[in-house]
Design a protein around this motif. Structure first.
Motif, short mmCIF file in Angstrom:
data_model
loop_
_atom_site.label_atom_id
_atom_site.label_comp_id
_atom_site.label_asym_id
_atom_site.label_seq_id
_atom_site.Cartn_x
_atom_site.Cartn_y
_atom_site.Cartn_z
N SER A 131 -9.69 59.07 44.17
CA SER A 131 -9.62 58.79 45.60
C SER A 131 -8.58 57.71 45.82
O SER A 131 -8.09 57.06 44.90
CB SER A 131 -10.98 58.33 46.14
OG SER A 131 -11.40 57.13 45.50
N GLY A 132 -8.23 57.51 47.08
CA GLY A 132 -7.23 56.52 47.44
C GLY A 132 -6.75 56.75 48.85
O GLY A 132 -7.52 57.18 49.72
N TYR A 133 -5.46 56.51 49.09
CA TYR A 133 -4.90 56.72 50.42
C TYR A 133 -3.41 57.01 50.31
O TYR A 133 -2.78 56.79 49.26
CB TYR A 133 -5.16 55.51 51.33
CG TYR A 133 -4.52 54.22 50.87
CD1 TYR A 133 -3.27 53.82 51.34
CD2 TYR A 133 -5.19 53.37 49.99
CE1 TYR A 133 -2.69 52.62 50.93
CE2 TYR A 133 -4.63 52.18 49.56
CZ TYR A 133 -3.38 51.81 50.04
OH TYR A 133 -2.80 50.63 49.62
N SER A 134 -2.84 57.50 51.41
CA SER A 134 -1.43 57.84 51.46
C SER A 134 -0.82 57.20 52.70
O SER A 134 -1.41 57.26 53.78
CB SER A 134 -1.27 59.37 51.51
OG SER A 134 0.08 59.74 51.49
N ARG A 155 -1.82 55.59 57.88
CA ARG A 155 -2.60 55.58 56.64
C ARG A 155 -3.60 56.73 56.65
O ARG A 155 -4.25 56.98 57.67
CB ARG A 155 -3.32 54.24 56.47
CG ARG A 155 -4.24 54.17 55.25
CD ARG A 155 -4.74 52.78 55.00
NE ARG A 155 -5.80 52.73 54.01
CZ ARG A 155 -5.99 51.75 53.14
NH1 ARG A 155 -5.18 50.69 53.16
NH2 ARG A 155 -6.99 51.79 52.28
N HIS A 156 -3.74 57.40 55.50
CA HIS A 156 -4.57 58.59 55.41
C HIS A 156 -5.43 58.49 54.15
O HIS A 156 -4.91 58.55 53.03
CB HIS A 156 -3.70 59.85 55.39
CG HIS A 156 -2.69 59.87 56.49
ND1 HIS A 156 -2.97 60.36 57.75
CD2 HIS A 156 -1.40 59.43 56.52
CE1 HIS A 156 -1.90 60.24 58.51
NE2 HIS A 156 -0.94 59.66 57.80
N GLU A 157 -6.75 58.33 54.34
CA GLU A 157 -7.68 58.21 53.22
C GLU A 157 -7.92 59.58 52.58
O GLU A 157 -8.06 60.58 53.29
CB GLU A 157 -9.02 57.62 53.70
CG GLU A 157 -8.91 56.30 54.42
CD GLU A 157 -8.51 55.15 53.52
OE1 GLU A 157 -8.80 55.23 52.29
OE2 GLU A 157 -7.92 54.17 54.02
N THR A 210 -9.83 61.85 49.12
CA THR A 210 -10.76 61.88 48.00
C THR A 210 -10.78 63.28 47.42
O THR A 210 -10.20 64.21 47.99
CB THR A 210 -12.17 61.45 48.43
OG1 THR A 210 -12.98 61.21 47.27
CG2 THR A 210 -12.83 62.49 49.33
N HIS A 238 1.75 57.26 47.76
CA HIS A 238 0.33 57.48 47.53
C HIS A 238 -0.24 56.37 46.64
O HIS A 238 0.43 55.90 45.71
CB HIS A 238 0.11 58.84 46.86
CG HIS A 238 0.91 59.94 47.48
ND1 HIS A 238 0.77 60.31 48.80
CD2 HIS A 238 1.89 60.74 46.96
CE1 HIS A 238 1.61 61.31 49.08
NE2 HIS A 238 2.30 61.56 47.98
N ALA A 289 -7.34 54.34 44.29
CA ALA A 289 -8.33 53.28 44.50
C ALA A 289 -8.51 52.50 43.20
O ALA A 289 -8.21 52.99 42.11
CB ALA A 289 -9.65 53.89 44.94
#
Length: 347
Positions: A250-253, A276-278, A280, A295, A298
């Motif tokens: 998971s993370g964000y872009s 920002r776009h979360e 998973t 990108h 987490a």
């Protein structure tokens, strides 16, 4: 979700020459879609499913809000010991095997596959999928079908004779029109057929690209990107849009919009602040055309992404990528003595 018909190709129209409103609406749409999002359940205008198999779309030209039609994304699920009906179409398709194993029959030839493989349905292929094993098989399908539709290559459907045979002569080989040598190219790309490489984008495993002339696809470029826990990819600007599927983690872009300023020539103006776009595992992430993207994984969990892009952008002259920031160098390499650099395989 489609209710009465399937959209194969979406039109673009405007009362003025400019299309700013169209792009603004596209950019305003949500770019992350989870497993809960079904754009089309395949009940209308899809001939491949059997009573056992299941197909559902994540991204397609009929979506509302609309994202893209350069690349369509759907899933095919085969329960244990099942198969679908199969069908034929002129467009290529790229199947990434998410789980399980099985085999294809393409033009009466068998191709076995398992998790992590990329399976190519070639141009003008009659194909069917089989799962003879005790575990479920699921694949993610990426295809540039609208490119074929735009070019008028629309002869497709279930197997069967022509409706009016008296009007036509005997069968001849369709493959006479194919690029010489394509039938000797790989139809299944396994992890053993690829290698990981450190690139400005990060650690990448390329499965199909113009540089991989041994792979039988001309329309969809596919690679995996592995981002260590708490790290980031390179910051990349390209003209092609892109669909990324989150294989794990998971993370964000972060996405920076690029505006075109028309003066004595085209100039690019990159937004000062990103959106920002979360993300998973199981999500698809859409990166629009002419966007700067980066990108981030987490803390505590690596992020592994599968990228699909329509190769037509490269053929139209947009075959370069600008890196505004490279991915961090792996610690082992950063501390080692300098060596002669190898030419990176840049996605």
């Amino acid at each position: 979700m489609a209710s009465s018909e399937r959209v194969f190709l979406r039109g673009i129209s405007s009362g003025t020459y400019g299309l700013k409103e169209f792009r603004a609406a596209q950019l305003a749409g949500p770019r992350v879609r989870s497993d809960a999002f079904v754009a089309d359940d395949g009940q209308v205008g899809h001939s491949g499913d059997s009573d056992q198999s299941r197909t559902w779309w994540r991204i397609g030209p009929g979506d509302d809000p609309f994202l893209t039609q350069t690349l369509q994304v759907h899933f095919v699920e085969l329960p244990p010991r099942s198969s679908n009906h199969g069908h034929g179409h002129q467009n290529e398709a790229a199947f990434y095997i998410l789980e399980g194993r099985g085999y294809e029959i393409h033009d009466d030839q068998r191709y076995d596959w398992s998790q992590g493989d990329l399976v190519l349905v070639h141009t003008d292929s009659v194909h069917r999928h089989f799962n003879p094993y005790d575990e479920q098989a699921t694949c993610l399908v990426m295809k540039a079908k609208c490119t074929w539709m735009y070019l008028g290559l629309i002869q497709q459907g279930r197997s069967g004779p022509v409706a009016d045979p008296d009007r036509f002569g005997e069968r001849v080989e369709w493959s006479q029109l194919w690029t010489p040598g394509v039938q000797q190219r790989k139809k299944v790309v396994t992890p053993a057929d690829t290698s990981w490489a450190d690139t400005p984008l990060g650690r990448v495993r390329t499965m199909s690209s113009p540089r991989r002339a041994d792979v039988r696809t001309f329309s969809v470029d596919v690679f995996e990107l592995d981002i260590p826990a708490g790290s980031r990819s390179g910051k990349r600007w390209q003209m092609a849009d892109e669909v990324l599927y989150v294989l794990s983690g998971s993370g964000y872009s972060l996405h920076w919009e690029v505006q075109a300023e028309l003066a004595d020539k085209y100039y690019a103006r990159i937004a000062a602040e990103p959106t920002r776009h979360e993300i998973t595992a199981g999500d698809t992430l859409y990166v629009p055309q002419n966007t700067v993207a980066q990108h981030f994984s987490a803390d505590g969990t690596p992020l592994r992404l599968l990228s699909g892009q329509n190769r037509v952008f490269k053929l139209l002259g947009y075959d370069r990528v600008a890196y505004l920031e490279d991915a961090p160098r792996p610690a082992a390499r950063a501390s080692a003595a300098p060596a002669a650099p190898a030419a990176p395989v840049t996605p």
